[in-house]
Design a protein around this motif. Structure first.
Motif, PDB file in Angstrom:
ATOM      1  N   LEU A 201       0.461   8.634  -8.689  1.00  0.00           N
ATOM      2  CA  LEU A 201       0.304   8.366  -7.262  1.00  0.00           C
ATOM      3  C   LEU A 201       0.807   6.986  -6.898  1.00  0.00           C
ATOM      4  O   LEU A 201       0.576   6.015  -7.623  1.00  0.00           O
ATOM      5  CB  LEU A 201      -1.177   8.458  -6.863  1.00  0.00           C
ATOM      6  CG  LEU A 201      -1.947   9.725  -7.245  1.00  0.00           C
ATOM      7  CD1 LEU A 201      -3.424   9.540  -6.920  1.00  0.00           C
ATOM      8  CD2 LEU A 201      -1.379  10.933  -6.525  1.00  0.00           C
ATOM      9  N   ASP A 202       1.471   6.896  -5.759  1.00  0.00           N
ATOM     10  CA  ASP A 202       1.727   5.600  -5.134  1.00  0.00           C
ATOM     11  C   ASP A 202       0.462   5.197  -4.394  1.00  0.00           C
ATOM     12  O   ASP A 202      -0.362   6.053  -4.030  1.00  0.00           O
ATOM     13  CB  ASP A 202       2.893   5.695  -4.153  1.00  0.00           C
ATOM     14  CG  ASP A 202       4.220   5.869  -4.858  1.00  0.00           C
ATOM     15  OD1 ASP A 202       4.412   5.262  -5.929  1.00  0.00           O
ATOM     16  OD2 ASP A 202       5.063   6.637  -4.341  1.00  0.00           O
ATOM     17  N   PRO A 203       0.275   3.905  -4.149  1.00  0.00           N
ATOM     18  CA  PRO A 203      -0.919   3.523  -3.379  1.00  0.00           C
ATOM     19  C   PRO A 203      -0.886   4.130  -1.977  1.00  0.00           C
ATOM     20  O   PRO A 203       0.167   4.170  -1.339  1.00  0.00           O
ATOM     21  CB  PRO A 203      -0.846   1.990  -3.336  1.00  0.00           C
ATOM     22  CG  PRO A 203       0.574   1.654  -3.649  1.00  0.00           C
ATOM     23  CD  PRO A 203       1.081   2.738  -4.539  1.00  0.00           C
ATOM     24  N   ALA A 204      -2.037   4.621  -1.538  1.00  0.00           N
ATOM     25  CA  ALA A 204      -2.128   5.160  -0.182  1.00  0.00           C
ATOM     26  C   ALA A 204      -2.032   4.030   0.846  1.00  0.00           C
ATOM     27  O   ALA A 204      -1.596   4.250   1.984  1.00  0.00           O
ATOM     28  CB  ALA A 204      -3.450   5.908  -0.006  1.00  0.00           C
ATOM     29  N   ARG A 205      -2.409   2.822   0.403  1.00  0.00           N
ATOM     30  CA  ARG A 205      -2.414   1.679   1.308  1.00  0.00           C
ATOM     31  C   ARG A 205      -2.533   0.401   0.495  1.00  0.00           C
ATOM     32  O   ARG A 205      -3.140   0.395  -0.575  1.00  0.00           O
ATOM     33  CB  ARG A 205      -3.595   1.785   2.290  1.00  0.00           C
ATOM     34  CG  ARG A 205      -3.666   0.701   3.350  1.00  0.00           C
ATOM     35  CD  ARG A 205      -4.893   0.904   4.210  1.00  0.00           C
ATOM     36  NE  ARG A 205      -5.096  -0.188   5.132  1.00  0.00           N
ATOM     37  CZ  ARG A 205      -6.216  -0.405   5.829  1.00  0.00           C
ATOM     38  NH1 ARG A 205      -7.224   0.440   5.688  1.00  0.00           N
ATOM     39  NH2 ARG A 205      -6.318  -1.426   6.654  1.00  0.00           N
ATOM     40  N   GLU A 206      -1.913  -0.679   0.975  1.00  0.00           N
ATOM     41  CA  GLU A 206      -2.138  -2.009   0.409  1.00  0.00           C
ATOM     42  C   GLU A 206      -2.748  -2.878   1.497  1.00  0.00           C
ATOM     43  O   GLU A 206      -2.251  -2.909   2.636  1.00  0.00           O
ATOM     44  CB  GLU A 206      -0.860  -2.630  -0.121  1.00  0.00           C
ATOM     45  CG  GLU A 206      -1.099  -3.975  -0.788  1.00  0.00           C
ATOM     46  CD  GLU A 206       0.067  -4.490  -1.624  1.00  0.00           C
ATOM     47  OE1 GLU A 206      -0.054  -5.585  -2.206  1.00  0.00           O
ATOM     48  OE2 GLU A 206       1.101  -3.788  -1.686  1.00  0.00           O
ATOM     49  N   LYS A 207      -3.823  -3.590   1.172  1.00  0.00           N
ATOM     50  CA  LYS A 207      -4.581  -4.360   2.154  1.00  0.00           C
ATOM     51  C   LYS A 207      -4.419  -5.864   1.915  1.00  0.00           C
ATOM     52  O   LYS A 207      -3.848  -6.284   0.903  1.00  0.00           O
ATOM     53  CB  LYS A 207      -6.065  -3.971   2.080  1.00  0.00           C
ATOM     54  CG  LYS A 207      -6.321  -2.476   2.305  1.00  0.00           C
ATOM     55  CD  LYS A 207      -7.783  -2.157   2.177  1.00  0.00           C
ATOM     56  CE  LYS A 207      -8.589  -2.825   3.280  1.00  0.00           C
ATOM     57  NZ  LYS A 207     -10.032  -2.510   3.185  1.00  0.00           N
TER      58      LYS A 207
END
Length: 264
Positions: A201-207
């Motif tokens: 999986l790629d990250p769903a989001r980076e914060k």
């Protein structure tokens, strides 16, 4: 006669209402019966997280969500990434471990259990909020369970003893995540002596901060900043961990042979 007519009409009306209610109840019972007949694991599901010793992570929140049944269940016992990923813990299980790969074993990973009594109803999605500590980046991983994965989790198997005979019943209900410092995640299904590779999986989001509100600058502050402590692991081992040698980081260490989902 008039009174009798009114009484008969009222009785007919009541019967119609009861008929509608009865049909509604029967429909509900059928729906409930169908739901209960869906395959369910014989034990609650869990989530495990592994990481390279040289690239530990911090989990700040994890939970499972079931959209149809409208529930969210938090997971606990996932906070000690720095401790569990120490080299001395891993080499005891994998003597040839080099510190860069992902060690998959209950003793080298964090195991997240459902808060409360838990449920064997499987989630539709798993969410993990985490921090890559060497480079202080904040990621969200989301994994959506397919129908096939849910069916595998619900299938009752038996352990095979060392002499080849059949042992007790078991289920493959452990969703196992390997987290890497670029935000990517590998996912397996583990149980009954099997390790089934599900996805990368790629990250769903980076914060810009973790789920507790802590920023990268705060991680880098203090007499012994977290990234500095993490990089010291490589220094102590006499190897370079920055830049990240990606050809080594993706390697998987497991005592169970890795199988593919397409083979199931």
């Amino acid at each position: 006669m008039t009174n009798l007519a009114v009484t008969g009409g009222q009785a007919l009306s009541v019967l119609k209402k009861y008929k509608k209610t009865l049909i509604t109840l029967i429909t509900l019972f059928l729906l409930i019966g169908c739901k209960e007949n869906e395959p369910l694991p014989g034990e609650p599901w869990t989530v495990s997280v592994a990481m390279p010793s040289f690239y530990p992570v911090k989990i700040t929140q994890a939970y499972g969500v079931n959209e149809e049944e409208d529930w969210t269940i938090l997971l606990h016992s996932l906070s000690q990434g720095l401790l569990i990923s120490e080299m001395k813990n891993v080499v005891g299980m994998f003597p040839d471990y080099d510190g860069f790969g992902i060690p998959i074993n209950p003793l080298t990973s964090l195991k997240g259990r459902q808060i409360g009594a838990g449920t064997n109803h499987t989630p539709d999605s798993i969410y993990i909020y985490w921090t890559s500590l060497i480079n202080v980046r904040f990621f969200v991983t989301k994994y959506d369970l397919s129908t096939k994965v849910k069916e595998l989790m619900a299938k009752r198997l038996h352990y095979t003893r060392s002499d080849g005979s059949q042992g007790g019943a078991c289920y493959r209900t452990n969703l196992f995540f390997g987290l890497l410092p670029n935000g990517k995640a590998k996912v397996w299904l583990r149980g009954c002596g099997q390790l089934i590779y599900l996805a990368e999986l790629d990250p769903a989001r980076e914060k810009d901060r973790d789920q507790n509100g802590t920023t990268a600058d705060e991680y880098r502050q203090g007499p012994t900043p977290t990234p500095q402590r993490v990089r010291q692991r490589g220094v102590d081992a006499g190897v370079s961990t920055v830049p990240i040698p990606w050809e080594k980081v993706g390697k998987v260490y497991s005592q169970d042979p890795v199988e593919l989902l397409s083979e199931q």
